[in-house]
Design a protein around this motif. Structure first.
Motif, PDB file in Angstrom:
ATOM      1  N   SER A  51       0.828  -1.204   0.000  1.00 55.97           N
ATOM      2  CA  SER A  51       0.000   0.000   0.000  1.00 55.97           C
ATOM      3  C   SER A  51       0.865   1.257   0.000  1.00 55.97           C
ATOM      4  O   SER A  51       0.563   2.223  -0.713  1.00 55.97           O
ATOM      5  N   ALA A  52       1.931   1.250   0.784  1.00 50.30           N
ATOM      6  CA  ALA A  52       2.828   2.416   0.836  1.00 50.30           C
ATOM      7  C   ALA A  52       3.532   2.627  -0.504  1.00 50.30           C
ATOM      8  O   ALA A  52       3.669   3.765  -0.964  1.00 50.30           O
ATOM      9  N   GLU A  56       3.289   5.893  -2.883  1.00 50.40           N
ATOM     10  CA  GLU A  56       4.468   6.603  -3.377  1.00 50.40           C
ATOM     11  C   GLU A  56       4.422   6.758  -4.894  1.00 50.40           C
ATOM     12  O   GLU A  56       4.793   7.799  -5.430  1.00 50.40           O
ATOM     13  N   ALA A  57       3.964   5.707  -5.577  1.00 49.09           N
ATOM     14  CA  ALA A  57       3.861   5.787  -7.038  1.00 49.09           C
ATOM     15  C   ALA A  57       2.816   6.825  -7.447  1.00 49.09           C
ATOM     16  O   ALA A  57       3.033   7.595  -8.392  1.00 49.09           O
ATOM     17  N   ALA A  59       1.980   9.434  -5.654  1.00 47.56           N
ATOM     18  CA  ALA A  59       2.534  10.744  -5.313  1.00 47.56           C
ATOM     19  C   ALA A  59       3.535  11.195  -6.378  1.00 47.56           C
ATOM     20  O   ALA A  59       3.583  12.376  -6.729  1.00 47.56           O
ATOM     21  N   ALA A  60       4.308  10.262  -6.900  1.00 47.67           N
ATOM     22  CA  ALA A  60       5.284  10.622  -7.929  1.00 47.67           C
ATOM     23  C   ALA A  60       4.598  10.981  -9.242  1.00 47.67           C
ATOM     24  O   ALA A  60       5.086  11.823 -10.003  1.00 47.67           O
ATOM     25  N   ALA A  61       3.458  10.343  -9.523  1.00 45.03           N
ATOM     26  CA  ALA A  61       2.766  10.580 -10.779  1.00 45.03           C
ATOM     27  C   ALA A  61       1.823  11.789 -10.723  1.00 45.03           C
ATOM     28  O   ALA A  61       1.416  12.295 -11.771  1.00 45.03           O
ATOM     29  N   ALA A  62       1.478  12.253  -9.536  1.00 44.62           N
ATOM     30  CA  ALA A  62       0.535  13.372  -9.404  1.00 44.62           C
ATOM     31  C   ALA A  62       1.181  14.661  -9.906  1.00 44.62           C
ATOM     32  O   ALA A  62       2.353  14.919  -9.685  1.00 44.62           O
ATOM     33  N   THR A  75      -8.884   6.245  -2.859  1.00 48.04           N
ATOM     34  CA  THR A  75      -8.339   4.911  -2.572  1.00 48.04           C
ATOM     35  C   THR A  75      -8.521   4.494  -1.125  1.00 48.04           C
ATOM     36  O   THR A  75      -8.732   3.321  -0.846  1.00 48.04           O
ATOM     37  N   GLY A  76      -8.402   5.445  -0.206  1.00 42.03           N
ATOM     38  CA  GLY A  76      -8.600   5.113   1.218  1.00 42.03           C
ATOM     39  C   GLY A  76      -7.429   4.376   1.849  1.00 42.03           C
ATOM     40  O   GLY A  76      -7.598   3.729   2.880  1.00 42.03           O
ATOM     41  N   ASP A  77      -6.231   4.456   1.252  1.00 44.94           N
ATOM     42  CA  ASP A  77      -5.086   3.781   1.862  1.00 44.94           C
ATOM     43  C   ASP A  77      -4.618   4.580   3.085  1.00 44.94           C
ATOM     44  O   ASP A  77      -4.906   5.772   3.208  1.00 44.94           O
ATOM     45  N   PRO A  78      -3.899   3.969   4.007  1.00 42.39           N
ATOM     46  CA  PRO A  78      -3.495   4.658   5.241  1.00 42.39           C
ATOM     47  C   PRO A  78      -2.658   5.913   5.003  1.00 42.39           C
ATOM     48  O   PRO A  78      -2.853   6.930   5.677  1.00 42.39           O
ATOM     49  N   ALA A  79      -1.715   5.868   4.067  1.00 41.69           N
ATOM     50  CA  ALA A  79      -0.892   7.048   3.802  1.00 41.69           C
ATOM     51  C   ALA A  79      -1.751   8.172   3.258  1.00 41.69           C
ATOM     52  O   ALA A  79      -1.549   9.343   3.583  1.00 41.69           O
ATOM     53  N   GLY A  80      -2.722   7.840   2.443  1.00 43.62           N
ATOM     54  CA  GLY A  80      -3.646   8.862   1.927  1.00 43.62           C
ATOM     55  C   GLY A  80      -4.512   9.448   3.022  1.00 43.62           C
ATOM     56  O   GLY A  80      -4.800  10.646   3.006  1.00 43.62           O
ATOM     57  N   GLN A  81      -4.910   8.645   3.973  1.00 50.27           N
ATOM     58  CA  GLN A  81      -5.711   9.149   5.078  1.00 50.27           C
ATOM     59  C   GLN A  81      -4.911  10.118   5.942  1.00 50.27           C
ATOM     60  O   GLN A  81      -5.446  11.108   6.432  1.00 50.27           O
ATOM     61  N   VAL A  82      -3.615   9.850   6.108  1.00 48.05           N
ATOM     62  CA  VAL A  82      -2.768  10.761   6.856  1.00 48.05           C
ATOM     63  C   VAL A  82      -2.646  12.077   6.089  1.00 48.05           C
ATOM     64  O   VAL A  82      -2.702  13.165   6.670  1.00 48.05           O
ATOM     65  N   LEU A  83      -2.492  11.989   4.769  1.00 52.08           N
ATOM     66  CA  LEU A  83      -2.381  13.189   3.932  1.00 52.08           C
ATOM     67  C   LEU A  83      -3.659  14.027   4.024  1.00 52.08           C
ATOM     68  O   LEU A  83      -3.596  15.240   4.157  1.00 52.08           O
ATOM     69  N   ILE A  84      -4.791  13.365   4.006  1.00 45.12           N
ATOM     70  CA  ILE A  84      -6.066  14.092   4.067  1.00 45.12           C
ATOM     71  C   ILE A  84      -6.243  14.762   5.429  1.00 45.12           C
ATOM     72  O   ILE A  84      -6.709  15.881   5.536  1.00 45.12           O
ATOM     73  N   ALA A  85      -5.819  14.069   6.486  1.00 44.98           N
ATOM     74  CA  ALA A  85      -5.952  14.628   7.845  1.00 44.98           C
ATOM     75  C   ALA A  85      -5.078  15.844   7.989  1.00 44.98           C
ATOM     76  O   ALA A  85      -5.394  16.802   8.631  1.00 44.98           O
TER      77      ALA A  85
END
Length: 85
Positions: A51-52, A56-57, A59-62, A75-85
């Motif tokens: 998931s991480a 990362e992929a 984030a690199a492509a955005a 997507t709701g992945d944990p790293a994305g949830q931290v980013l949203i918070a």
């Protein structure tokens, strides 16, 4: 000449006292339980690692932070949830 007695784990177990048999069975159960926990943790850590790497992929492509934020919300992945918070 006397025959040489065979020594095997099963022979030792069958000739052991009931207390020894109980302890050995408890150790066997504890060992199986421990390996189940170890394998479960390895499986979960592998899923988190995948998931991480996927985050990362993304984030690199955005092209912009907003695009990454939108993708993370979908997507709701944990790293994305931290980013949203």
């Amino acid at each position: 000449m006397q025959p040489v007695p065979t020594v095997s784990i099963m022979t030792l177990f069958l000739n052991a006292d009931i207390v020894v048999k109980g302890v050995l069975l408890l150790l066997l159960v504890a060992s199986v339980w421990s390996w189940a926990v170890i394998l479960d943790k390895l499986w979960r850590l592998g899923a988190v690692s995948r998931s991480a790497r996927a985050h990362e992929a993304r984030a690199a492509a955005a092209r912009s932070p907003e695009e990454l934020w939108t993708q993370s919300a979908e997507t709701g992945d944990p790293a994305g949830q931290v980013l949203i918070a």
